[in-house]
Design an enzyme around this catalytic site. Structure first.
Site, PDB file in Angstrom:
ATOM      1  N   ASN A 154      35.628  40.495  53.223  1.00  0.00           N
ATOM      2  CA  ASN A 154      34.388  41.271  53.287  1.00  0.00           C
ATOM      3  C   ASN A 154      34.131  42.135  52.056  1.00  0.00           C
ATOM      4  O   ASN A 154      32.999  42.524  51.805  1.00  0.00           O
ATOM      5  CB  ASN A 154      34.378  42.153  54.535  1.00  0.00           C
ATOM      6  CG  ASN A 154      35.630  42.973  54.689  1.00  0.00           C
ATOM      7  OD1 ASN A 154      36.739  42.434  54.690  1.00  0.00           O
ATOM      8  ND2 ASN A 154      35.491  44.272  54.807  1.00  0.00           N
ATOM      9  N   SER A 177      30.706  39.639  64.903  1.00  0.00           N
ATOM     10  CA  SER A 177      30.008  40.897  65.148  1.00  0.00           C
ATOM     11  C   SER A 177      28.511  40.699  64.938  1.00  0.00           C
ATOM     12  O   SER A 177      28.104  40.051  63.963  1.00  0.00           O
ATOM     13  CB  SER A 177      30.540  41.964  64.188  1.00  0.00           C
ATOM     14  OG  SER A 177      29.926  43.192  64.462  1.00  0.00           O
ATOM     15  N   ALA A 178      27.697  41.264  65.842  1.00  0.00           N
ATOM     16  CA  ALA A 178      26.249  41.025  65.775  1.00  0.00           C
ATOM     17  C   ALA A 178      25.569  41.734  64.602  1.00  0.00           C
ATOM     18  O   ALA A 178      24.592  41.237  64.046  1.00  0.00           O
ATOM     19  CB  ALA A 178      25.594  41.460  67.092  1.00  0.00           C
ATOM     20  N   HIS A 179      26.109  42.908  64.224  1.00  0.00           N
ATOM     21  CA  HIS A 179      25.348  43.678  63.228  1.00  0.00           C
ATOM     22  C   HIS A 179      25.456  43.137  61.803  1.00  0.00           C
ATOM     23  O   HIS A 179      24.822  43.661  60.891  1.00  0.00           O
ATOM     24  CB  HIS A 179      25.686  45.176  63.308  1.00  0.00           C
ATOM     25  CG  HIS A 179      27.035  45.571  62.811  1.00  0.00           C
ATOM     26  ND1 HIS A 179      27.310  45.758  61.488  1.00  0.00           N
ATOM     27  CD2 HIS A 179      28.183  45.848  63.467  1.00  0.00           C
ATOM     28  CE1 HIS A 179      28.579  46.142  61.355  1.00  0.00           C
ATOM     29  NE2 HIS A 179      29.126  46.195  62.544  1.00  0.00           N
ATOM     30  N   CYS A 221      33.935  51.023  56.042  1.00  0.00           N
ATOM     31  CA  CYS A 221      34.851  51.596  57.031  1.00  0.00           C
ATOM     32  C   CYS A 221      35.869  52.501  56.357  1.00  0.00           C
ATOM     33  O   CYS A 221      36.423  53.393  56.962  1.00  0.00           O
ATOM     34  CB  CYS A 221      35.585  50.501  57.788  1.00  0.00           C
ATOM     35  SG  CYS A 221      34.505  49.182  58.281  1.00  0.00           S
ATOM     36  N   THR A 248      30.767  47.695  81.870  1.00  0.00           N
ATOM     37  CA  THR A 248      29.415  47.212  82.208  1.00  0.00           C
ATOM     38  C   THR A 248      28.819  46.443  81.031  1.00  0.00           C
ATOM     39  O   THR A 248      28.972  46.855  79.876  1.00  0.00           O
ATOM     40  CB  THR A 248      28.509  48.417  82.553  1.00  0.00           C
ATOM     41  OG1 THR A 248      29.147  49.158  83.579  1.00  0.00           O
ATOM     42  CG2 THR A 248      27.131  47.972  83.013  1.00  0.00           C
ATOM     43  N   GLN A 252      32.237  38.054  58.624  1.00  0.00           N
ATOM     44  CA  GLN A 252      31.325  37.935  57.469  1.00  0.00           C
ATOM     45  C   GLN A 252      30.849  36.502  57.260  1.00  0.00           C
ATOM     46  O   GLN A 252      30.021  36.249  56.384  1.00  0.00           O
ATOM     47  CB  GLN A 252      32.031  38.432  56.190  1.00  0.00           C
ATOM     48  CG  GLN A 252      32.376  39.906  56.207  1.00  0.00           C
ATOM     49  CD  GLN A 252      31.167  40.825  56.049  1.00  0.00           C
ATOM     50  OE1 GLN A 252      30.074  40.393  55.681  1.00  0.00           O
ATOM     51  NE2 GLN A 252      31.346  42.104  56.341  1.00  0.00           N
TER      52      GLN A 252
HETATM   53  N1  PMP Z   1      36.010  42.634  60.238  1.00  0.00           N
HETATM   54  C1  PMP Z   1      35.308  42.482  59.117  1.00  0.00           C
HETATM   55  C2  PMP Z   1      35.678  41.390  58.168  1.00  0.00           C
HETATM   56  C3  PMP Z   1      34.243  43.335  58.822  1.00  0.00           C
HETATM   57  O1  PMP Z   1      33.554  43.167  57.699  1.00  0.00           O
HETATM   58  C4  PMP Z   1      33.925  44.367  59.734  1.00  0.00           C
HETATM   59  C5  PMP Z   1      32.789  45.331  59.453  1.00  0.00           C
HETATM   60  N2  PMP Z   1      32.859  45.941  58.191  1.00  0.00           N
HETATM   61  C6  PMP Z   1      34.682  44.486  60.901  1.00  0.00           C
HETATM   62  C7  PMP Z   1      35.716  43.601  61.113  1.00  0.00           C
HETATM   63  C8  PMP Z   1      34.375  45.548  61.928  1.00  0.00           C
HETATM   64  O2  PMP Z   1      33.232  45.168  62.623  1.00  0.00           O
HETATM   65  P1  PMP Z   1      32.591  46.077  63.773  1.00  0.00           P
HETATM   66  O3  PMP Z   1      31.817  47.133  63.067  1.00  0.00           O
HETATM   67  O4  PMP Z   1      31.699  45.144  64.542  1.00  0.00           O
HETATM   68  O5  PMP Z   1      33.690  46.610  64.602  1.00  0.00           O
END
Ligand code: PMP
Length: 362
Positions: free
Chosen positions: A118, A166-168, A294, A204, A146
């Protein structure tokens, strides 16, 4: 604003927003409930599950919804608590840190290896890990967060036992993710105390979020977005890379352009601090990040850049540009209208000796 931080979050897609908006009033009921509104909500959840399964070549029953990729990663590593866990050094913190907690001596062994990183976008040799795992009767987890939508995915061909999404990162909402768990592989729920997801993940249902995830998946399937990434987005990414190298003295690429995701470019700028570059770009309306969001605020250099370059200065002077389908060549022009000046200014006041640049040569 020129947004080049899609790998951190991709803005909510318009279709997703509309689908979620409708869902707020239509599918508000608890999806586990036995009444009609509950069933209707559950049907929507099952639809998203089918879409994801279809997109990655899995069975719907092999998909578990979670709160995001971090939870999916944690769930897999938690399943192997006390077992041997070997994570690649380029993994996301949610794998690396969970491995520290759960790693032990027992068998079976788990390998965790993403398909592409990522922060730098480089592909890893997942195929080699899968072959090695087969020899040892070990299991393989791959964080494909990614990858979804950027490259076509077939979990069977990849040969992995677990995969994270991950959806976002695909125009969907934050707080929704999924985990692929191959049939008949070990599984231990991380969140217990509810019958949801066939007792594999309590809590839920986030129906509206899962519907949003579904709308984002529908778009990926309909538009075959990986083809657009491969052509259009790669073209933008490579153009920015070439211009950076040509127009900015002391610049270097941390991304291997020939073997990486098409939308990520990580570059370093000698004698200029990444965070300062990011802030100056921000002031100009250009949004990028230094490594992984992060870990933002962490003064330690990125573990990914350290693993790749072994050079703390290179790591500290890095910027990640990550593109989405909405970007155009104008965005590249916009970056290049301000980035050379910002880097030059920072190099001019830096206390770090510049190795390859002469301060007034540009
Ligand atoms: N794994 C990877 C490779 C990511 O890029 C990210 C988000 N930066 C995550 C995990 C964490 O994802 P989430 O915010 O959905 O917990």
């Amino acid at each position: 604003m020129t947004y080049l931080d899609y790998a951190a979050i991709s803005p909510l897609d318009k279709e997703v927003m509309e689908a979620m908006h409708r869902a707020e009033t239509q599918f508000f009921a608890n999806a586990s409930a036995l009444h009609t509104p509950g069933h209707l909500a559950m049907n929507q959840i099952e639809y998203t599950r089918e879409l994801l399964a279809k997109l990655i070549n899995a069975e719907p029953d092999e998909i578990i919804f979670t709160s995001g990729a971090s939870e999916s990663n944690n769930t897999v590593l938690h399943t192997f608590e006390g077992c041997q866990i070997e994570a690649s050094p380029l993994e996301h913190h949610s794998v690396i840190e969970a491995a520290k907690v759960y790693n032990g001596k027992k068998l079976p062994k788990l390998y965790s290896c993403m398909l592409a990183n990522n922060e730098i976008g480089d592909f890893l040799d997942l195929e080699k890990i899968v072959k090695q795992a087969k020899k040892e009767n070990a299991f393989v987890h791959s964080d494909l967060t990614q990858i979804l939508g950027k490259v076509s995915i077939d979990v069977k061909k990849l040969g992995v036992d677990y995969a994270t999404f991950s959806a976002h990162k695909i125009g969907g909402p934050v707080g929704v993710g999924a985990l692929y768990v191959k049939k008949d592989t070990p599984f231990k729920p991380l969140i217990i105390g509810g019958n949801q997801e066939k007792k594999r993940r309590g809590s839920t249902y986030n129906t509206v979020g899962i519907i949003g995830f579904g709308a984002a998946l529908e778009k990926i399937i309909r538009e075959k977005t990986w083809e657009k990434y491969d052509q259009d987005v790669r073209h933008l990414r490579d153009a920015l890379a070439q211009r950076i190298l040509k127009e900015i003295p002391g610049s270097s690429l941390n991304t291997n352009l020939k073997n990486s995701l098409p939308n990520i470019l990580n570059a370093s700028f000698e004698a200029a601090e990444g965070e300062s570059i990011q802030l100056y770009l921000d002031a100009e309306g250009v949004i990028v990040s230094t490594g992984s969001a992060c870990a933002a605020g962490d003064i330690k250099p990125s573990h990914v850049l350290m693993a790749k370059t072994g050079d703390a200065e290179v790591a500290h002077s890095s910027i990640r540009f990550s593109f989405g389908l909405e970007n155009t060549m104008e965005d590249v022009d916009r970056v290049m209208a301000v980035l050379p000046g910002i880097v030059k200014r920072l190099q001019g006041i830096s206390t770090i000796p510049a190795k390859s640049i002469s301060r007034d040569n540009s």
